[in-house]
Design an enzyme around this catalytic site. Sequence first.
Site, mmCIF file in Angstrom:
data_model
loop_
_atom_site.group_PDB
_atom_site.id
_atom_site.type_symbol
_atom_site.label_atom_id
_atom_site.label_comp_id
_atom_site.label_asym_id
_atom_site.label_seq_id
_atom_site.Cartn_x
_atom_site.Cartn_y
_atom_site.Cartn_z
ATOM 1 N N CYS A 25 28.009 46.273 9.079
ATOM 2 C CA CYS A 25 27.288 46.604 7.840
ATOM 3 C C CYS A 25 25.948 47.271 8.119
ATOM 4 O O CYS A 25 25.326 47.816 7.210
ATOM 5 C CB CYS A 25 27.099 45.351 6.988
ATOM 6 N N HIS A 76 28.208 58.417 -5.999
ATOM 7 C CA HIS A 76 28.220 59.371 -4.891
ATOM 8 C C HIS A 76 26.823 59.643 -4.331
ATOM 9 O O HIS A 76 26.395 60.787 -4.198
ATOM 10 C CB HIS A 76 28.939 60.667 -5.283
ATOM 11 N N GLU A 118 31.132 44.614 -3.955
ATOM 12 C CA GLU A 118 31.439 45.726 -3.059
ATOM 13 C C GLU A 118 32.822 45.557 -2.439
ATOM 14 O O GLU A 118 33.295 46.413 -1.715
ATOM 15 C CB GLU A 118 30.378 45.884 -1.976
#
Length: 129
Positions: A25, A76, A118
């Site tokens: 991560c 994005h 997530e």
Amino acid sequence: MPKWKITTEFTFNAAHSIRDYDGPCGRLHGHTYTVRLEATSDRLHASEYCPHAAMVADFRTLKWAKRDVLKGGLDHCNLNEVLPEGYESTSEMIAQYIYDKTKKTLPEGIKLKVAVSESPNSWAEYEDD
């Protein structure tokens, strides 16, 4: 006392890395984030798009984060480049950021809760009493 509660859910795609994280991560990677917002009120309100008091909050206003980053949303983008100073790109801090920015657009007295995921099985929630 009457009470209304609305819930909306949407997704956006973004990249991030967690600063100083010892593991994968810590490297740049992406997610399809799922966001769930709940708004509760004891009265109905007008909105930017509806001039009379007919809703807790406008779903269109609540979903600002799903817009493309070039149109003021988070879709994005690289979250590390978009989130203001003081916000890390963890799900917990993304939830707080969406809460803080959304709360500023809502009429007084609306209680807000924001949850961010997530991955399908992990959620972070933020609300402020």
